[in-house]
Motif scaffolding. Structure first.
Motif, PDB file in Angstrom:
ATOM      1  N   LEU A  22      -2.999  -6.715  -1.023  1.00 39.28           N
ATOM      2  CA  LEU A  22      -3.981  -5.969  -1.802  1.00 39.28           C
ATOM      3  C   LEU A  22      -3.188  -4.905  -2.555  1.00 39.28           C
ATOM      4  CD1 LEU A  22      -7.066  -6.154  -2.013  1.00 39.28           C
ATOM      5  CD2 LEU A  22      -7.209  -4.211  -0.457  1.00 39.28           C
ATOM      6  N   LEU A  23      -3.142  -5.020  -3.883  1.00 37.36           N
ATOM      7  CA  LEU A  23      -2.269  -4.175  -4.693  1.00 37.36           C
ATOM      8  C   LEU A  23      -3.071  -3.087  -5.392  1.00 37.36           C
ATOM      9  CD1 LEU A  23       0.677  -3.854  -5.705  1.00 37.36           C
ATOM     10  CD2 LEU A  23       0.055  -5.309  -7.651  1.00 37.36           C
ATOM     11  N   GLY A  24      -2.609  -1.849  -5.240  1.00 37.61           N
ATOM     12  CA  GLY A  24      -3.233  -0.714  -5.900  1.00 37.61           C
ATOM     13  C   GLY A  24      -2.228   0.015  -6.776  1.00 37.61           C
ATOM     14  N   LEU A  25      -2.699   1.036  -7.482  1.00 39.48           N
ATOM     15  CA  LEU A  25      -1.887   1.816  -8.411  1.00 39.48           C
ATOM     16  C   LEU A  25      -1.950   3.284  -8.021  1.00 39.48           C
ATOM     17  CD1 LEU A  25      -0.365   1.976 -11.258  1.00 39.48           C
ATOM     18  CD2 LEU A  25      -2.644   2.469 -12.197  1.00 39.48           C
ATOM     19  N   ALA A  26      -0.824   3.982  -8.110  1.00 41.43           N
ATOM     20  CA  ALA A  26      -0.821   5.415  -7.795  1.00 41.43           C
ATOM     21  C   ALA A  26       0.329   6.110  -8.502  1.00 41.43           C
ATOM     22  CB  ALA A  26      -0.719   5.647  -6.292  1.00 41.43           C
ATOM     23  N   SER A  27       0.098   7.360  -8.882  1.00 40.10           N
ATOM     24  CA  SER A  27       1.180   8.194  -9.398  1.00 40.10           C
ATOM     25  C   SER A  27       1.749   9.010  -8.243  1.00 40.10           C
ATOM     26  CB  SER A  27       0.673   9.119 -10.505  1.00 40.10           C
ATOM     27  OG  SER A  27      -0.263  10.037  -9.991  1.00 40.10           O
ATOM     28  N   ILE A  28       3.021   9.352  -8.320  1.00 44.04           N
ATOM     29  CA  ILE A  28       3.664  10.167  -7.300  1.00 44.04           C
ATOM     30  C   ILE A  28       4.306  11.372  -7.972  1.00 44.04           C
ATOM     31  CG2 ILE A  28       4.030   8.397  -5.556  1.00 44.04           C
ATOM     32  CD1 ILE A  28       6.745   7.811  -6.693  1.00 44.04           C
ATOM     33  N   PRO A  29       4.304  12.536  -7.287  1.00 46.24           N
ATOM     34  CA  PRO A  29       4.864  13.748  -7.898  1.00 46.24           C
ATOM     35  C   PRO A  29       6.350  13.626  -8.181  1.00 46.24           C
ATOM     36  CG  PRO A  29       3.566  14.266  -5.934  1.00 46.24           C
ATOM     37  CD  PRO A  29       3.750  12.785  -5.956  1.00 46.24           C
ATOM     38  N   GLU A  30       7.078  13.037  -7.243  1.00 49.71           N
ATOM     39  CA  GLU A  30       8.516  12.842  -7.347  1.00 49.71           C
ATOM     40  C   GLU A  30       8.848  11.490  -6.720  1.00 49.71           C
ATOM     41  OE1 GLU A  30      10.702  14.805  -8.765  1.00 49.71           O
ATOM     42  OE2 GLU A  30       9.463  16.585  -9.123  1.00 49.71           O
ATOM     43  N   PRO A  31      10.003  10.909  -7.070  1.00 51.04           N
ATOM     44  CA  PRO A  31      10.397   9.659  -6.419  1.00 51.04           C
ATOM     45  C   PRO A  31      10.394   9.782  -4.902  1.00 51.04           C
ATOM     46  CG  PRO A  31      11.818  10.071  -8.304  1.00 51.04           C
ATOM     47  CD  PRO A  31      10.945  11.294  -8.143  1.00 51.04           C
ATOM     48  N   LYS A  32       9.839   8.791  -4.229  1.00 49.04           N
ATOM     49  CA  LYS A  32       9.775   8.664  -2.779  1.00 49.04           C
ATOM     50  C   LYS A  32       8.797   9.631  -2.110  1.00 49.04           C
ATOM     51  CE  LYS A  32      14.443   6.785  -2.341  1.00 49.04           C
ATOM     52  NZ  LYS A  32      15.754   6.893  -1.669  1.00 49.04           N
ATOM     53  N   GLU A  33       8.037  10.389  -2.895  1.00 45.56           N
ATOM     54  CA  GLU A  33       6.993  11.244  -2.318  1.00 45.56           C
ATOM     55  C   GLU A  33       5.680  10.471  -2.257  1.00 45.56           C
ATOM     56  OE1 GLU A  33       6.358  15.127  -3.786  1.00 45.56           O
ATOM     57  OE2 GLU A  33       8.485  15.684  -3.779  1.00 45.56           O
ATOM     58  N   LEU A  34       4.896  10.743  -1.228  1.00 47.93           N
ATOM     59  CA  LEU A  34       3.604  10.076  -1.096  1.00 47.93           C
ATOM     60  C   LEU A  34       2.668  10.482  -2.227  1.00 47.93           C
ATOM     61  CD1 LEU A  34       2.918  10.472   2.731  1.00 47.93           C
ATOM     62  CD2 LEU A  34       3.438   8.339   1.531  1.00 47.93           C
ATOM     63  N   PRO A  35       1.845   9.537  -2.702  1.00 52.09           N
ATOM     64  CA  PRO A  35       0.825   9.917  -3.686  1.00 52.09           C
ATOM     65  C   PRO A  35      -0.262  10.744  -3.023  1.00 52.09           C
ATOM     66  CG  PRO A  35       0.536   7.635  -3.014  1.00 52.09           C
ATOM     67  CD  PRO A  35       1.807   8.108  -2.379  1.00 52.09           C
ATOM     68  N   THR A  36      -1.033  11.434  -3.837  1.00 55.17           N
ATOM     69  CA  THR A  36      -2.127  12.248  -3.324  1.00 55.17           C
ATOM     70  C   THR A  36      -3.090  11.403  -2.500  1.00 55.17           C
ATOM     71  OG1 THR A  36      -1.979  13.657  -5.277  1.00 55.17           O
ATOM     72  CG2 THR A  36      -4.015  13.779  -3.991  1.00 55.17           C
ATOM     73  N   GLU A  37      -3.517  11.932  -1.380  1.00 51.62           N
ATOM     74  CA  GLU A  37      -4.519  11.242  -0.574  1.00 51.62           C
ATOM     75  C   GLU A  37      -5.866  11.310  -1.285  1.00 51.62           C
ATOM     76  OE1 GLU A  37      -4.809  12.490   3.488  1.00 51.62           O
ATOM     77  OE2 GLU A  37      -2.662  12.880   3.655  1.00 51.62           O
ATOM     78  N   ASN A  38      -6.388  10.171  -1.662  1.00 54.51           N
ATOM     79  CA  ASN A  38      -7.760  10.154  -2.166  1.00 54.51           C
ATOM     80  C   ASN A  38      -8.545   9.125  -1.367  1.00 54.51           C
ATOM     81  OD1 ASN A  38      -7.179   7.612  -3.230  1.00 54.51           O
ATOM     82  ND2 ASN A  38      -6.929   8.341  -5.324  1.00 54.51           N
ATOM     83  N   GLN A  39      -9.834   9.073  -1.592  1.00 55.48           N
ATOM     84  CA  GLN A  39     -10.691   8.231  -0.759  1.00 55.48           C
ATOM     85  C   GLN A  39     -10.315   6.762  -0.866  1.00 55.48           C
ATOM     86  OE1 GLN A  39     -14.761   9.355  -1.065  1.00 55.48           O
ATOM     87  NE2 GLN A  39     -15.540   7.635   0.116  1.00 55.48           N
ATOM     88  N   SER A  40      -9.945   6.325  -2.077  1.00 54.97           N
ATOM     89  CA  SER A  40      -9.604   4.921  -2.274  1.00 54.97           C
ATOM     90  C   SER A  40      -8.352   4.540  -1.496  1.00 54.97           C
ATOM     91  CB  SER A  40      -9.394   4.647  -3.769  1.00 54.97           C
ATOM     92  OG  SER A  40     -10.584   4.862  -4.493  1.00 54.97           O
ATOM     93  N   ARG A  41      -7.300   5.349  -1.591  1.00 57.56           N
ATOM     94  CA  ARG A  41      -6.042   5.012  -0.916  1.00 57.56           C
ATOM     95  C   ARG A  41      -6.171   5.132   0.594  1.00 57.56           C
ATOM     96  NH1 ARG A  41      -3.517   8.847  -5.278  1.00 57.56           N
ATOM     97  NH2 ARG A  41      -3.818   7.486  -7.079  1.00 57.56           N
ATOM     98  N   LEU A  42      -6.920   6.116   1.054  1.00 57.59           N
ATOM     99  CA  LEU A  42      -7.123   6.243   2.500  1.00 57.59           C
ATOM    100  C   LEU A  42      -7.858   5.026   3.047  1.00 57.59           C
ATOM    101  CD1 LEU A  42      -8.049  10.041   2.779  1.00 57.59           C
ATOM    102  CD2 LEU A  42      -6.013   8.929   3.710  1.00 57.59           C
ATOM    103  N   ALA A  43      -8.778   4.487   2.248  1.00 62.47           N
ATOM    104  CA  ALA A  43      -9.467   3.258   2.668  1.00 62.47           C
ATOM    105  C   ALA A  43      -8.504   2.090   2.672  1.00 62.47           C
ATOM    106  CB  ALA A  43     -10.645   2.983   1.739  1.00 62.47           C
TER     107      ALA A  43
END
Length: 237
Positions: free
Chosen positions: A103-124
């Motif tokens: 299941l492939l999703g899309l996310a921006s990250i603040p810096e390389p190798k940093e986790l993307p912001t936790e939002n409801q979609s990604r937490l699900a």
């Protein structure tokens, strides 16, 4: 499932050309967002960067879904992860047919190798990565998650020093507690796990001409390098 096993699942499920096209799309959409704000507004500074960040993600999201569909990805139907009461609001594209897939999703990250912001979609989505073993009693085919699916993100980090540019594009798998990556590689590095496309032409049958044109494989092109004369921008997302 080890990091190598996770990588093997992704390589066996996601087509090589899909990753190439997603990379091209990400680079193009980042540039498009920058030019959109630069050429069509009189905003500067923080206001311009903030609006560019919003435009960039929405443009990338549309390009991400369109590209996945061209390569056989199916958008997860509904707005609840099957077998749970967890809702999502971003396009999740499934690959894998009847077998455990991705299941492939899309996310921006603040810096390389940093986790993307936790939002409801990604937490699900990361709930599918609990011990990376089949734990959901799901039925149906097509646009729904299946037992054994893993949740993978196509990640991008903007270049804070160059407007309209990306610093890194990567593939990442986040653990179910959202505390770190189970696997993370830049797309350029990840491409090395795929077998090189064949450059040999098929033998010509007797009924065909003896000389045929060689089929040329689609070349892998990494993100463009920043130009030194590009105006700096630091969009926030």
């Amino acid at each position: 499932m080890t990091a190598d096993e996770i990588k093997a699942r992704i390589v066996s499920t996601l087509p090589r050309d899909l990753l190439i096209d997603l990379l091209d799309t990400a680079v193009a959409r980042a540039r498009q967002a920058h030019e959109l704000i630069r050429d069509n507004t009189d905003l500067t500074g923080r206001s311009a960067r903030g609006l560019e960040g919003q435009a960039r993600f929405r443009l990338m999201e549309k390009g991400f879904q369109d590209t996945c569909e061209l390569h056989g990805g199916m958008r997860l139907e509904g707005d609840v992860i099957p077998g749970t009461d967890l809702r999502y609001y971003q396009p999740f594209m499934r690959f894998g047919g009847d077998q455990p897939g991705v299941l492939l999703g899309l996310a921006s990250i603040p810096e390389p190798k940093e986790l993307p912001t936790e939002n409801q979609s990604r937490l699900a989505g990361v709930t599918l990565n609990y011990r990376l073993t089949p734990r959901l009693d799901l039925e149906g085919d097509g646009g729904t998650a299946k037992p054994g699916d893993i949740f993978v993100l196509f990640l991008f980090a903007r270049d804070p020093s160059q407007g309209g540019r990306l610093q890194e594009v990567a593939i990442g798998v986040i653990d179910a507690r959202y505390q770190g990556f189970l696997a993370y590689e830049t797309v350029e590095t990840f491409m090395g796990a795929y077998a090189p496309p064949s450059t040999e032409s098929e033998p010509a049958p007797e009924s065909r001409p003896l000389v045929t044109l060689k089929k040329t494989p689609k070349a892998f092109r990494p993100p463009e390098q920043p130009d030194s004369d590009e105006t700096a921008s630091d969009p926030a997302e």
